[in-house]
Design a protein around this motif. Sequence first.
Motif, PDB file in Angstrom:
ATOM      1  N   GLN A 226     -10.095  10.835   5.444  1.00 12.60           N
ATOM      2  CA  GLN A 226     -10.811   9.462   5.065  1.00 12.60           C
ATOM      3  C   GLN A 226     -10.230   8.297   4.184  1.00 12.60           C
ATOM      4  O   GLN A 226     -10.995   7.401   3.680  1.00 12.60           O
ATOM      5  CB  GLN A 226     -11.979  10.227   4.096  1.00 12.60           C
ATOM      6  CG  GLN A 226     -12.956  11.351   4.380  1.00 12.60           C
ATOM      7  CD  GLN A 226     -13.867  11.116   5.360  1.00 12.60           C
ATOM      8  OE1 GLN A 226     -14.485   9.949   5.396  1.00 12.60           O
ATOM      9  NE2 GLN A 226     -14.758  12.303   5.703  1.00 12.60           N
TER      10      GLN A 226
ATOM     11  N   SER B 242     -17.359   0.339  10.575  1.00 11.13           N
ATOM     12  CA  SER B 242     -16.344   0.147   9.522  1.00 11.13           C
ATOM     13  C   SER B 242     -15.872  -1.279   9.608  1.00 11.13           C
ATOM     14  O   SER B 242     -15.566  -1.789  10.611  1.00 11.13           O
ATOM     15  CB  SER B 242     -15.141   1.109   9.751  1.00 11.13           C
ATOM     16  OG  SER B 242     -14.154   0.815   9.329  1.00 11.13           O
TER      17      SER B 242
ATOM     18  N   ARG C 211     -13.968  11.220  -6.333  1.00 14.61           N
ATOM     19  CA  ARG C 211     -12.720  12.127  -6.242  1.00 14.61           C
ATOM     20  C   ARG C 211     -11.510  11.324  -5.629  1.00 14.61           C
ATOM     21  O   ARG C 211     -10.450  11.655  -6.029  1.00 14.61           O
ATOM     22  CB  ARG C 211     -13.066  12.910  -4.817  1.00 14.61           C
ATOM     23  CG  ARG C 211     -14.107  14.253  -5.212  1.00 14.61           C
ATOM     24  CD  ARG C 211     -14.430  14.898  -4.054  1.00 14.61           C
ATOM     25  NE  ARG C 211     -15.587  14.508  -3.414  1.00 14.61           N
ATOM     26  CZ  ARG C 211     -15.814  14.846  -2.040  1.00 14.61           C
ATOM     27  NH1 ARG C 211     -15.037  15.796  -1.481  1.00 14.61           N
ATOM     28  NH2 ARG C 211     -16.986  14.212  -1.336  1.00 14.61           N
TER      29      ARG C 211
ATOM     30  N   SER D  76     -21.297  16.743  -1.417  1.00 17.46           N
ATOM     31  CA  SER D  76     -20.930  15.165  -1.473  1.00 17.46           C
ATOM     32  C   SER D  76     -20.593  14.405  -0.266  1.00 17.46           C
ATOM     33  O   SER D  76     -19.771  15.008   0.620  1.00 17.46           O
ATOM     34  CB  SER D  76     -19.630  15.004  -2.381  1.00 17.46           C
ATOM     35  OG  SER D  76     -19.219  14.078  -2.815  1.00 17.46           O
ATOM     36  N   GLY D  77     -21.192  13.389   0.102  1.00 15.04           N
ATOM     37  CA  GLY D  77     -20.921  12.550   1.342  1.00 15.04           C
ATOM     38  C   GLY D  77     -21.516  12.782   2.613  1.00 15.04           C
ATOM     39  O   GLY D  77     -21.212  12.468   3.432  1.00 15.04           O
TER      40      GLY D  77
ATOM     41  N   SER E  84     -17.548  21.897   5.160  1.00 14.33           N
ATOM     42  CA  SER E  84     -17.110  20.617   5.101  1.00 14.33           C
ATOM     43  C   SER E  84     -15.721  20.596   4.657  1.00 14.33           C
ATOM     44  O   SER E  84     -14.827  19.813   5.037  1.00 14.33           O
ATOM     45  CB  SER E  84     -17.773  19.750   3.901  1.00 14.33           C
ATOM     46  OG  SER E  84     -17.309  19.796   2.701  1.00 14.33           O
ATOM     47  N   VAL E  85     -15.120  21.561   3.826  1.00  9.25           N
ATOM     48  CA  VAL E  85     -13.735  21.706   3.376  1.00  9.25           C
ATOM     49  C   VAL E  85     -12.979  22.084   4.551  1.00  9.25           C
ATOM     50  O   VAL E  85     -11.881  21.539   4.849  1.00  9.25           O
ATOM     51  CB  VAL E  85     -13.681  22.807   2.481  1.00  9.25           C
ATOM     52  CG1 VAL E  85     -12.191  23.183   2.105  1.00  9.25           C
ATOM     53  CG2 VAL E  85     -14.328  22.579   1.138  1.00  9.25           C
TER      54      VAL E  85
ATOM     55  N   LYS F  91     -10.874   4.633   4.714  1.00  5.81           N
ATOM     56  CA  LYS F  91     -12.105   4.018   4.241  1.00  5.81           C
ATOM     57  C   LYS F  91     -11.900   3.096   3.427  1.00  5.81           C
ATOM     58  O   LYS F  91     -11.383   3.716   2.246  1.00  5.81           O
ATOM     59  CB  LYS F  91     -13.234   4.962   4.119  1.00  5.81           C
ATOM     60  CG  LYS F  91     -13.842   5.686   5.611  1.00  5.81           C
ATOM     61  CD  LYS F  91     -15.206   6.487   5.366  1.00  5.81           C
ATOM     62  CE  LYS F  91     -15.582   7.092   6.578  1.00  5.81           C
ATOM     63  NZ  LYS F  91     -16.762   7.868   6.439  1.00  5.81           N
TER      64      LYS F  91
ATOM     65  N   GLY G  66     -10.414  17.188  -1.050  1.00 12.41           N
ATOM     66  CA  GLY G  66     -11.294  17.419  -0.056  1.00 12.41           C
ATOM     67  C   GLY G  66     -11.770  16.132   0.785  1.00 12.41           C
ATOM     68  O   GLY G  66     -12.798  15.903   1.489  1.00 12.41           O
ATOM     69  N   LEU G  67     -10.776  14.975   0.764  1.00 13.24           N
ATOM     70  CA  LEU G  67     -10.891  13.970   1.537  1.00 13.24           C
ATOM     71  C   LEU G  67      -9.821  13.587   2.581  1.00 13.24           C
ATOM     72  O   LEU G  67      -9.467  12.256   2.964  1.00 13.24           O
ATOM     73  CB  LEU G  67     -11.133  12.721   0.543  1.00 13.24           C
ATOM     74  CG  LEU G  67     -12.573  12.621  -0.194  1.00 13.24           C
ATOM     75  CD1 LEU G  67     -12.517  11.607  -1.320  1.00 13.24           C
ATOM     76  CD2 LEU G  67     -13.731  12.693   0.584  1.00 13.24           C
ATOM     77  N   SER G  68      -9.103  14.477   3.173  1.00 12.30           N
ATOM     78  CA  SER G  68      -8.044  14.205   4.122  1.00 12.30           C
ATOM     79  C   SER G  68      -8.815  13.571   5.200  1.00 12.30           C
ATOM     80  O   SER G  68      -9.769  14.015   5.553  1.00 12.30           O
ATOM     81  CB  SER G  68      -7.354  15.517   4.509  1.00 12.30           C
ATOM     82  OG  SER G  68      -7.795  16.842   3.849  1.00 12.30           O
TER      83      SER G  68
ATOM     84  N   MET H  70     -17.549  10.758  -3.356  1.00 13.32           N
ATOM     85  CA  MET H  70     -16.400  10.460  -2.745  1.00 13.32           C
ATOM     86  C   MET H  70     -15.580   9.470  -3.617  1.00 13.32           C
ATOM     87  O   MET H  70     -14.444   9.492  -3.757  1.00 13.32           O
ATOM     88  CB  MET H  70     -16.490   9.962  -1.140  1.00 13.32           C
ATOM     89  CG  MET H  70     -17.085  11.070  -0.221  1.00 13.32           C
ATOM     90  SD  MET H  70     -17.850  10.387   1.098  1.00 13.32           S
ATOM     91  CE  MET H  70     -16.593  10.527   2.473  1.00 13.32           C
ATOM     92  N   ARG H  71     -16.324   8.589  -3.973  1.00 13.85           N
ATOM     93  CA  ARG H  71     -15.505   7.698  -4.947  1.00 13.85           C
ATOM     94  C   ARG H  71     -14.818   8.212  -5.908  1.00 13.85           C
ATOM     95  O   ARG H  71     -13.818   7.944  -6.393  1.00 13.85           O
ATOM     96  CB  ARG H  71     -16.291   6.320  -5.329  1.00 13.85           C
ATOM     97  CG  ARG H  71     -16.613   5.457  -3.948  1.00 13.85           C
ATOM     98  CD  ARG H  71     -16.998   4.153  -4.670  1.00 13.85           C
ATOM     99  NE  ARG H  71     -18.459   4.145  -5.023  1.00 13.85           N
ATOM    100  CZ  ARG H  71     -19.472   3.826  -4.252  1.00 13.85           C
ATOM    101  NH1 ARG H  71     -19.348   3.281  -3.260  1.00 13.85           N
ATOM    102  NH2 ARG H  71     -20.585   3.806  -4.938  1.00 13.85           N
TER     103      ARG H  71
ATOM    104  N   ARG I   5     -12.958  -1.901   8.683  1.00 19.29           N
ATOM    105  CA  ARG I   5     -11.392  -1.980   9.104  1.00 19.29           C
ATOM    106  C   ARG I   5     -11.394  -2.000  10.564  1.00 19.29           C
ATOM    107  O   ARG I   5     -10.634  -2.899  11.317  1.00 19.29           O
ATOM    108  CB  ARG I   5     -10.736  -0.929   8.378  1.00 19.29           C
ATOM    109  CG  ARG I   5      -9.312  -0.540   8.928  1.00 19.29           C
ATOM    110  CD  ARG I   5      -8.373  -0.143   7.835  1.00 19.29           C
ATOM    111  NE  ARG I   5      -7.479  -1.010   7.456  1.00 19.29           N
ATOM    112  CZ  ARG I   5      -6.377  -0.934   6.526  1.00 19.29           C
ATOM    113  NH1 ARG I   5      -6.335   0.260   5.832  1.00 19.29           N
ATOM    114  NH2 ARG I   5      -5.621  -1.726   6.265  1.00 19.29           N
TER     115      ARG I   5
ATOM    116  N   LEU J 202     -17.619   4.667   0.951  1.00 23.11           N
ATOM    117  CA  LEU J 202     -17.724   6.033   0.386  1.00 23.11           C
ATOM    118  C   LEU J 202     -18.815   6.436  -0.219  1.00 23.11           C
ATOM    119  O   LEU J 202     -19.381   5.243  -0.946  1.00 23.11           O
ATOM    120  CB  LEU J 202     -16.435   6.471  -0.280  1.00 23.11           C
ATOM    121  CG  LEU J 202     -15.094   6.125   0.373  1.00 23.11           C
ATOM    122  CD1 LEU J 202     -14.118   6.002  -0.385  1.00 23.11           C
ATOM    123  CD2 LEU J 202     -14.891   7.219   1.570  1.00 23.11           C
TER     124      LEU J 202
ATOM    125  N   MET K 291     -12.573  19.160   6.873  1.00 17.66           N
ATOM    126  CA  MET K 291     -11.470  18.096   6.247  1.00 17.66           C
ATOM    127  C   MET K 291     -10.015  18.959   6.700  1.00 17.66           C
ATOM    128  O   MET K 291      -9.073  17.888   7.232  1.00 17.66           O
ATOM    129  CB  MET K 291     -11.599  17.870   4.824  1.00 17.66           C
ATOM    130  CG  MET K 291     -12.799  16.811   4.893  1.00 17.66           C
ATOM    131  SD  MET K 291     -13.527  16.761   3.225  1.00 17.66           S
ATOM    132  CE  MET K 291     -14.846  15.638   3.774  1.00 17.66           C
ATOM    133  N   ALA K 292      -9.998  19.935   6.313  1.00 18.45           N
ATOM    134  CA  ALA K 292      -8.481  20.450   6.591  1.00 18.45           C
ATOM    135  C   ALA K 292      -7.961  20.498   8.238  1.00 18.45           C
ATOM    136  O   ALA K 292      -6.910  20.256   8.338  1.00 18.45           O
ATOM    137  CB  ALA K 292      -8.423  21.895   6.482  1.00 18.45           C
TER     138      ALA K 292
END
Lengths: 275, 275, 298, 262, 262
Positions: free
Chosen positions: D130, E15, D145, E44-45, E256-257, D133, D126-128, D142-143, E17, D138, E260-261
């Motif tokens: 992300q 961020s 996962r 989460s998150g 959230s899922v 980062k 569930g982190l596409s 998230m970490r 980055r 996170l 992300m998708a």
Amino acid sequence: MTPSKTATLPPPIAIPRPALGPIARFLVAILPSIIGFLSLFVAWHVAAAYLVQSVLFPTPLATFGKGLELALSGQLWIQIGASLKRIILGFAAGSLIAIPIGLAIGSFRTFRKLVEPWTECLRFIPSVALITIAVIWFGIGEESKIFLIIYATVFIVILNTAAGVSAITPNKIRAAQALGATRWQVFAFVGLPATVPYILTGMRLAMANAFTTIVAAEMIAANAGLGVMLWDGRMFMMIEEIFVSLVCLGALGFITDRLFRLAILRFAGRFSPTM
Amino acid sequence: MTPSKTATLPPPIAIPRPALGPIARFLVAILPSIIGFLSLFVAWHVAAAYLVQSVLFPTPLATFGKGLELALSGQLWIQIGASLKRIILGFAAGSLIAIPIGLAIGSFRTFRKLVEPWTECLRFIPSVALITIAVIWFGIGEESKIFLIIYATVFIVILNTAAGVSAITPNKIRAAQALGATRWQVFAFVGLPATVPYILTGMRLAMANAFTTIVAAEMIAANAGLGVMLWDGRMFMMIEEIFVSLVCLGALGFITDRLFRLAILRFAGRFSPTM
Amino acid sequence: QSMVIATGVDPAFAAFYVANQAGIFKKNGLNVDLKTGPSGSTMASLVIGNQAQAAMSSEQGGIQNFNRSSDVVVVSEGTQMVGFHGLVARGHKTLDELKGKKIGVAKGTGGEAFWLAMLQNKGLKATDFQVVQVEAPEMIAALERGDIVGFAAWEPWLAKARRAVPNTVLVIDDVGIMSPRAFVYMNKPWVLKNGAAAETFLKSLMEASDIITKQPKEAAAYVAKQLNLDLDLTEELMPKVPSKFQLTQDSIKALQFAEGVLKEGGRLVKPVDYGKFIYPDLLKKLRPEAVSYEVPKS
Amino acid sequence: MAFLELKNVSKSFVSSRSRSTSLAVRDFDLEIAPGEFFCLLGPSGCGKSTVLTMLAGFEHPTGGEIRVNGQPVEGPSKDRCVVFQGDDSLYPWLTAAHNVEFGLRMAGMPSAERRQKVEAALGLVGLSGQGSKFPAELSGGMRQRIQIARALVIQPKVLLMDEPFGALDAQTRHVMQHELRKIWLATKSTVVFITHDIDEAILLGTRVGVMTAGPGGTLRDVVTINIEGERDRLDPAYTRYYAEVHGMIRDEVAKSVRAMAA
Amino acid sequence: MAFLELKNVSKSFVSSRSRSTSLAVRDFDLEIAPGEFFCLLGPSGCGKSTVLTMLAGFEHPTGGEIRVNGQPVEGPSKDRCVVFQGDDSLYPWLTAAHNVEFGLRMAGMPSAERRQKVEAALGLVGLSGQGSKFPAELSGGMRQRIQIARALVIQPKVLLMDEPFGALDAQTRHVMQHELRKIWLATKSTVVFITHDIDEAILLGTRVGVMTAGPGGTLRDVVTINIEGERDRLDPAYTRYYAEVHGMIRDEVAKSVRAMAA
Ligand SMILES: Nc1ncnc2c1ncn2[C@@H]1O[C@H](COP(=O)(O)OP(=O)(O)OP(=O)(O)O)[C@@H](O)[C@H]1O
Ligand SMILES: Nc1ncnc2c1ncn2[C@@H]1O[C@H](COP(=O)(O)OP(=O)(O)OP(=O)(O)O)[C@@H](O)[C@H]1O
Ligand SMILES: [Mg+2]
Ligand SMILES: [Mg+2]
């Protein structure tokens, strides 16, 4: 797990080995050190006897012969004693001065900005160049020599200490703040202990500086010391004396460093995963 | 949270302040640094003009006057250029040599035992004492000077790097092993990057050593350089020249260090929470 | 033909500087690289390994180098110093007043040689004074602070001290006590291989010496430029270090005296074989009349 | 046929303070067949993580022996990949995506193929999106996962997981449990899974082991979960297992509380 | 009368980055009365920890305002004690007992009194007799309990807890929940409690807030739990609340899922 785990674990990359008997294990453990030392002397011998072959570069045998002669005559011990006293005094005083300054630099932004121009400029000035100034301020007695050793010690310990403070995990500081610690308490009860491994690394590095600076310090009006031996040797082309002095500096440094590490493991082991 | 959090957080103990305009904020931010610098010169002036009053200790004004004169005549730039070239070459070469050795010492127990006798004895031998040896091996050209700078750089970087390796959280190593990393890969992909902050601290410390050693290095048969200026000044009691040389060393060191930190923040900021 | 010469930074090496600055080496087809270091004797050790082919240094410096390697030989006397060494003191004008007081002396330097010679000459003992080891550049600081009341050294330190520290006077100088010299040393194997170049080298120094004696103002200017030194001071010091290229019985005596001092100090590794130490061939070819000595029996 | 064998394993640590040793695990005896999904439950501090650490080869037992596929365990291996308790095993200098691809990179997989696998693995947890980062950017869940994705992506023969869903909310955890079960069914790899959630253990495990209270815990009982096909909390068989395991753990926690009060 | 006020609070991070900012929390509006036990749930998150960090005064909102007792929050204070997610806030150089007494020591309490309080607190979290171990010698769950004891022992006015029972097994967790509720009932301090366990939230909270899915979550709904006296999972009121909160979170996780998708 927290980084603290390092405190009780063996060096990380070491792969566990099958068990051996205690004596065999001890031998296997010290064998590489012995090889290391031997190779140092073999390299020196080969360099001196075959590769360079200069009269200015004696073999280890010649050097040890001279060293033995000086040791038997008592001479050597006087020199070592004189130098060691200066090194220890200067190193201890320098560390004591540097640790609080480093902690404060790492902890208080304003203090850092005020003090950094001093530390960051002065640390690039060689102690050998300060000889004249040391004499002007402190005369030609012991004070000026010890001043130079302090000077050589202070900046490394300050910088390492400050780096250690800023490497503290923020949550450790935050926890202390939320538990009611004042700025000062955070500094003393979190900043200081969390920084111990860095301070100790800084002190180990500084110790080498103290040893190397003794030679410059003893350019000033000294009657005894390894530095005196070295300068005299240089002045009068007594090459063996120079090398005896160098070997003594190296060996004393090595021994002092080991003792220092031992003391740390004994008294502050839990602060210091890295030694 | 992992220790990594430090990478993006402001220095820990700093308490957040109420917002200010950008210009006011900039002024408040640099004010302490300016005060720091001014206090350095004021202290020097007071010491030279009122406290010590020695012909051997010129005031900052006299020093800057001389400096300006030398700068205008072009002299000063030649000296600075000559020294800076040696420092940069030696420092870069020393760091390049030291980093892999330090990593290997921290990572491989047997290697450490083999090599430690070398590093731990040699690092206590002052570079000023190695002048003769440097000349025998490398002649009186640039090589011997750069050798001395390398010598002064190498051990600090080795020691700091090795300390960094052993401070790595064991789980980072373990994770890599369980993900199929070979010993060598653990070394390159975990040991090296995790150690970057330590390496950089070591390099910053070593940079000071490179600067202070240039003075010793330029005792050898050099025709230009800040060290030459200093030794000549000492020989002929041209006090202002000595101090110009010291100020230049201090200022150049300070500037180089800032540039180094800037480059780090720019290119490797995420490795290095502490700079 | 190129060669490296090693020298200290001191008007005593004026011949080198003038030959370099006035372009005499170049004119004679020599490509000379002049390397400077803290003192003549430190630099002279470069001759041992042929890092430098020639150097100028005191008697002691030469003997110690020869002790180490018989490659280092004397080819000529270079400078004869008069009134170059001395003893200055603050608030005291005579040797008697200084008895029991702290005097700074730098070991192994011409300053110490003068000090010992002076004691012998005046019938005094070292124990009459408190001798403190101080490096030349720190003498003035120590004097200023009162750590010492006087010191034995050489120019320009004596002049500097008198200018910088009030109440400081010259108590005694080396006139009539000793006349130390600087000799030109060369690497013998190199000389044997490059006879012509070695000859040209010595010839160039002699030409420079002529300039020093005949055009002192120009010579002083060259030296001041090379050493980045105050012109006034240079002009004041130059007459105290006249260049002389010769090998006389006095040269031998000076060397023997130095040998004696070294022996007394326990710093002589082995007795000097003057037949090997002195190599007069170059000087003989250029100026035969300047060579007049007998090899002493050892 | 046993694939992972723990024969009478015990482990004691030397305390850094008193130099006295303290027992973390004792007399642990267990055989796990290939393709099993073994869940390990037990009161906090009973020695679960210690057992996993030894199975992974990071620590050696002070007594007994551990074998994998008949071979004694000498050290860590890529065949036994680990998801650690806590998140200090992530590399803070690598982005999430680079953390996930670490194992593939070590194996020398070409970068295009790697990227594709990493994308899939990030999607799985569930982190596409992300992936760019850094760990410090996170959240805790998230970490965790990312750590799971890093282990799954290399498809190890044995997967050792220490409370891998501990920091996840109930729903995300549910999704992840589902994914993990799917992967396990597809690959038939052997899993040792530490959890403190009885539901999770019964939902996922072929067998559930319960340890006695620490310090110095051992294996108290192993329950084989015989539910065919999809598992459902409302299934009476499920409830029976739950009650059984729950009872054991309650006993042990009570024991540990009593032991502490004493 | 509001004791803790979050007025339209938002927080974005820069961020490291890309130097782009990312939104962690937006338009968060909440008032908490003194003596409340507020539970915060969310996928989460979604930004739960970020909200807590700002309440504690460690970070400043990039928009909106936070007030405690009418005063804007300027920095951390002893009145708002925190239990952190993860265990890197323990001091590895102090034993468990010394970690627990840290706050008391800072306040200058005499050592005898301190020892007594620390013993009590260790007992409360089921770790009596383990006080002389260092954090590195404790299990994950034990470390978390040390953190809880450290916060409880100073009896702060406000207790900010970030998944404090996340690493505990169901039974130990149950005991701890019970203890925490007892303490709260006795001291009437204000608690903000992040959890990912719906049961726990309904069991403990006076109100339960549910956040929308991240990144950039906000408060979706607040449910007031009106159950008098002891709470029981079998109580129909309890089940109703459970279903309500569960529904909300399921929606958010699904969102959230989906996000992300996309
Ligand atoms: N490195 C160590 N040194 C000393 N004792 C240790 C060490 N690691 C673990 N222990 C002790 O071993 C016991 C078991 O610890 P372990 O971490 O295996 O528990 P666990 O079952 O994983 O608990 P949790 O569910 O809380 O994570 C504990 O009592 C702990 O104090
Ligand atoms: N220091 C930071 N820098 C950049 N982004 C951050 C930072 N801290 C948090 N975030 C981002 O903010 C969002 C919310 O994070 P937060 O830690 O508040 O989540 P959470 O609700 O506590 O989640 P979890 O239940 O997984 O702990 C996440 O998308 C995260 O990536
Ligand atoms: Mg565990
Ligand atoms: Mg969180």
